[in-house]
Design an enzyme around this catalytic site. Structure first.
Site, mmCIF file in Angstrom:
data_model
loop_
_atom_site.group_PDB
_atom_site.id
_atom_site.type_symbol
_atom_site.label_atom_id
_atom_site.label_comp_id
_atom_site.label_asym_id
_atom_site.label_seq_id
_atom_site.Cartn_x
_atom_site.Cartn_y
_atom_site.Cartn_z
ATOM 1 N N LYS A 209 34.499 49.052 35.945
ATOM 2 C CA LYS A 209 34.798 47.771 36.583
ATOM 3 C C LYS A 209 33.790 46.742 36.110
ATOM 4 O O LYS A 209 32.659 47.086 35.736
ATOM 5 C CB LYS A 209 34.730 47.886 38.110
ATOM 6 C CG LYS A 209 35.630 46.895 38.817
ATOM 7 C CD LYS A 209 37.090 47.282 38.684
ATOM 8 C CE LYS A 209 38.007 46.358 39.477
ATOM 9 N NZ LYS A 209 39.388 46.838 39.494
ATOM 10 N N ASN B 73 48.131 37.513 43.293
ATOM 11 C CA ASN B 73 49.050 38.242 42.422
ATOM 12 C C ASN B 73 49.603 39.487 43.105
ATOM 13 O O ASN B 73 50.816 39.724 43.116
ATOM 14 C CB ASN B 73 48.357 38.616 41.114
ATOM 15 C CG ASN B 73 49.219 39.502 40.237
ATOM 16 O OD1 ASN B 73 49.128 40.725 40.291
ATOM 17 N ND2 ASN B 73 50.082 38.895 39.451
#
Length: 420
Positions: free
Chosen positions: A109, A226
């Site tokens: 990440k 999103n």
């Protein structure tokens, strides 16, 4: 921070979830030790020339949690509240998410401490390129493949791909090093929709598991970015009425269901759900937790559901679209109430699954249609759901069962490599 809950550090929570699953499996202590800390944490300083001629330094991170199953994979978020522990937690969850979906990846990440809304388009591009340059030494198509996350998108991935390709100096665009790119630039059809679509699919499977039908189910979606917007859209398409959604500004409610396509259009134009004419009522954003429903989908950031609001939630199913949206103390409250929780490492795994498809297509320069991608995603996610349910029915909650399922897959290559 409220005093009635001891731990909201996302990395500590990830470690607690890992330990519970390792104990349930009776796994070797070495497995927990190897998985409880990331293999690599890179902290970078990114100089950016601002439009007014001044320079500003931004702090960024790239964490690689575990590469035993294959190259690392994970998104990059641009957010003012990014911390090292948050990125470590997200990288850890990515490892188990990939394991749940049987993808040949370990977790990674990235994050930059910034509010992108305060940057011009030019400043945002220079920051994206600066971040790509800073992490170039540790990424690559066979090593670590970044993707979009909170406040990043396909355009940002294009800038990063372009910068990385220039720095590698091989005279070609290295498409497979970043995923989540636009279709016109080596991207995959259905990638933008993938995470939200997966949330809706897993909600449908949970409804089916409970012996119910999707038609007429009342859904509430917290967060309308999103993930939340596409989760709401596909929940609606699968037959559910989406009666409430929220964003950072407010919560919208309509007892007969909101028109999600119209709301998405409104949000695209206004950058907020606030002011949408199709709502029967506009409420405080925290009221989203109080709307009685059948399916509740937290699709914003981690630690959204806490002991302070868990009692307010009146749902049969929670399907976690965000990463780490439920604290351990809150989860206990929800499970005691009989709420079925589809955990994040399964529910929102659609994004990394379709990112995997994009990576495969980039490596082989052979591309699938939108429908082919969604069919492949659906097949993989339903297969994982069913296998996790088999473990769950032996007496575990679904989150612990999902971790147990994933840890088995990760521990095997670690053993074969001789790591313990």
């Amino acid at each position: 921070m409220p005093t009635n809950e001891k731990e909201r550090n996302p990395f500590k929570i990830a470690q607690m979830q890992l330990k519970a699953a390792c104990d349930a499996l009776g796994e070797d202590e070495s497995v927990y030790l190897l998985l409880s800390e990331p293999e690599r944490v890179l902290k970078v300083s990114i100089p950016v020339k601002m439009d007014d001629g001044s320079s500003k330094m931004f702090t960024g991170y790239r964490v690689q949690h575990n590469d035993a199953p294959g190259p690392c994979k994970g998104g990059v978020r641009f957010h003012p509240n990014v911390t090292e522990d948050e990125v470590k937690a997200l990288a850890t969850w990515m490892t188990f998410k990939c394991g749940v979906m049987n993808l040949p990846y370990g977790g990674a990440k990235g994050g930059v401490v910034v509010d992108p809304n305060e940057l011009s388009q030019g400043e945002l591009e220079r920051l994206a390129r600066g971040y790509a340059k800073a992490i170039t030494p540790i990424i690559g198509e066979r090593r670590d493949i970044p993707a979009p996350d909170v406040n990043t998108n396909g355009q940002i991935m294009v800038w990063m791909t372009d910068e990385y390709s220039k720095l590698r100096g091989v005279g070609q665009t290295l498409m497979a090093t970043f995923t989540g790119k636009p279709v016109e630039f080596g991207g995959c059809h259905a990638r933008r929709e993938a995470t939200g679509y997966g949330v809706a699919l897993m909600a449908k499977e949970a409804v089916k598991y409970k012996g119910l039908e999707m038609k007429g189910q009342r859904s509430v979606v917290q967060g309308f970015g999103n993930v939340g917007s596409y989760a709401a859209l596909y929940l609606e398409e699968l037959g559910s009425k989406v009666i409430a959604v929220s964003d950072v500004n407010c919560c919208l409610y309509h007892p007969d269901g909101l028109d999600i396509k119209a709301l998405m259009k409104h949000t695209e134009q206004n950058k907020t759900i606030k002011g949408f004419a199709g709502a029967a009522k506009e409420m405080d954003r925290e009221d989203v937790f109080k709307v009685e429903c059948d399916i509740f989908a937290p699709c914003a950031l981690e630690n959204a559901i806490t002991v302070d609001n868990a009692d307010d939630i009146k749902a049969k199913i929670i399907c976690e679209g965000a990463n780490g949206p439920t604290t351990p103390a809150a989860e206990k409250v929800l499970l005691d109430k009989g709420i079925f929780i589809v955990p994040d490492i399964l529910a929102n795994a659609g994004g990394v699954t379709v990112s995997y498809f994009e990576w495969v297509q980039n490596l082989h320069s052979f591309y699938w249609t939108f429908d082919e991608v969604q069919q492949k995603q659906e097949a993989k996610m339903i297969d994982s759901f069913n296998q996790i349910v088999e473990i769950m029915e032996k007496g575990y909650d679904m989150r612990t069962a999902a971790y147990m399922f994933s840890i088995k897959r990760i521990a095997t290559p670690m053993r074969l490599r001789g790591w313990f």
